[in-house]
Design a protein around this motif. Structure first.
Motif, PDB file in Angstrom:
ATOM      1  N   LEU A 217       0.817  -1.211   0.000  1.00  0.00           N
ATOM      2  CA  LEU A 217       0.000   0.000   0.000  1.00  0.00           C
ATOM      3  C   LEU A 217       0.850   1.260   0.000  1.00  0.00           C
ATOM      4  N   ALA A 218       2.101   1.152   0.389  1.00  0.00           N
ATOM      5  CA  ALA A 218       2.984   2.310   0.446  1.00  0.00           C
ATOM      6  C   ALA A 218       3.716   2.528  -0.884  1.00  0.00           C
ATOM      7  N   GLY A 219       3.136   2.058  -1.969  1.00  0.00           N
ATOM      8  CA  GLY A 219       3.587   2.445  -3.293  1.00  0.00           C
ATOM      9  C   GLY A 219       4.735   1.691  -3.915  1.00  0.00           C
ATOM     10  N   ARG A 220       4.796   0.386  -3.728  1.00  0.00           N
ATOM     11  CA  ARG A 220       5.811  -0.381  -4.440  1.00  0.00           C
ATOM     12  C   ARG A 220       5.395  -1.831  -4.546  1.00  0.00           C
ATOM     13  N   VAL A 221       6.126  -2.553  -5.404  1.00  0.00           N
ATOM     14  CA  VAL A 221       5.957  -3.993  -5.550  1.00  0.00           C
ATOM     15  C   VAL A 221       7.318  -4.618  -5.270  1.00  0.00           C
ATOM     16  N   THR A 222       7.324  -5.665  -4.440  1.00  0.00           N
ATOM     17  CA  THR A 222       8.550  -6.369  -4.091  1.00  0.00           C
ATOM     18  C   THR A 222       8.480  -7.763  -4.708  1.00  0.00           C
ATOM     19  N   ILE A 223       9.588  -8.228  -5.271  1.00  0.00           N
ATOM     20  CA  ILE A 223       9.647  -9.563  -5.868  1.00  0.00           C
ATOM     21  C   ILE A 223      10.555 -10.434  -5.006  1.00  0.00           C
ATOM     22  N   LEU A 224      10.050 -11.611  -4.633  1.00  0.00           N
ATOM     23  CA  LEU A 224      10.809 -12.588  -3.857  1.00  0.00           C
ATOM     24  C   LEU A 224      11.069 -13.814  -4.713  1.00  0.00           C
ATOM     25  N   ASP A 225      12.206 -14.477  -4.474  1.00  0.00           N
ATOM     26  CA  ASP A 225      12.495 -15.717  -5.182  1.00  0.00           C
ATOM     27  C   ASP A 225      11.878 -16.900  -4.440  1.00  0.00           C
ATOM     28  N   GLU A 226      12.172 -18.118  -4.890  1.00  0.00           N
ATOM     29  CA  GLU A 226      11.560 -19.307  -4.311  1.00  0.00           C
ATOM     30  C   GLU A 226      11.992 -19.565  -2.865  1.00  0.00           C
ATOM     31  N   ARG A 227      13.074 -18.914  -2.415  1.00  0.00           N
ATOM     32  CA  ARG A 227      13.513 -19.013  -1.016  1.00  0.00           C
ATOM     33  C   ARG A 227      13.032 -17.816  -0.212  1.00  0.00           C
TER      34      ARG A 227
END
Length: 167
Positions: free
Chosen positions: A153-163
């Motif tokens: 909601l604070a204006g970003r998208v985070t991408i995580l890997d399979e770990r």
């Protein structure tokens, strides 16, 4: 046939529909949990459905619990509740079936605690992912089966890997 599961905050229920809007099933507030005095306290924000038809509902705008139902929509269990300790939540806004590993898990966007929590399908806490989010509100497993997108909601998208490491 494709179906939609919708969390309806105002009606205090979860609804299953066809793609053209025909209501197939509803799940009202889980009075069997013994948590709520009335349906008004239950305000679901998201739904996840497992490979066997099990259903998990995040009560994000109510009492911050996750509720599990079986494929026939019968109450199974609840966990969480309002708080900051691991396993507790403050606005579990989203719940996602995470199919990236050998065993499916549930990822809960614990929005106001600024973290994701990872649970087994029976509600056992497996991990807390924190320190990289502001107010995570939604998650989505990428079609590549390796990455998880976390909307904030604070204006970003985070991408995580399979770990579950930051990409």
């Amino acid at each position: 046939q494709e179906r939609l599961w919708l969390a309806h905050i105002g009606r205090h229920e979860v609804v299953q529909t066809t793609l053209d809007g025909k209501v197939l099933a509803t799940i009202g507030f889980p009075k069997e949990a013994g948590i709520y005095q009335s349906a008004d306290e239950y305000r679901p924000t998201d739904v996840a459905v497992g490979p066997d038809g099990s259903i998990w509902v995040a009560d994000g705008y109510g009492k911050s619990f996750v509720h599990q139902f079986d494929a026939q929509r019968k109450y199974v269990r609840s966990w969480g509740g309002h708080g900051t300790e691991p396993g507790q939540m403050r606005t579990p806004h989203c719940i996602t079936l995470d199919t990236r590993g050998r065993q499916p898990r549930l990822i809960v966007a614990d929005r106001e605690n600024g973290r994701l929590q990872v649970f087994d399908l029976d509600g056992t806490l497996r991990a807390v992912i924190s320190g990289i989010f502001r107010r995570p509100c939604d998650t989505c497993v990428h079609p590549d089966g390796r990455h998880l997108a976390v909307a904030d909601l604070a204006g970003r998208v985070t991408i995580l890997d399979e770990r579950n490491q930051l990409v």
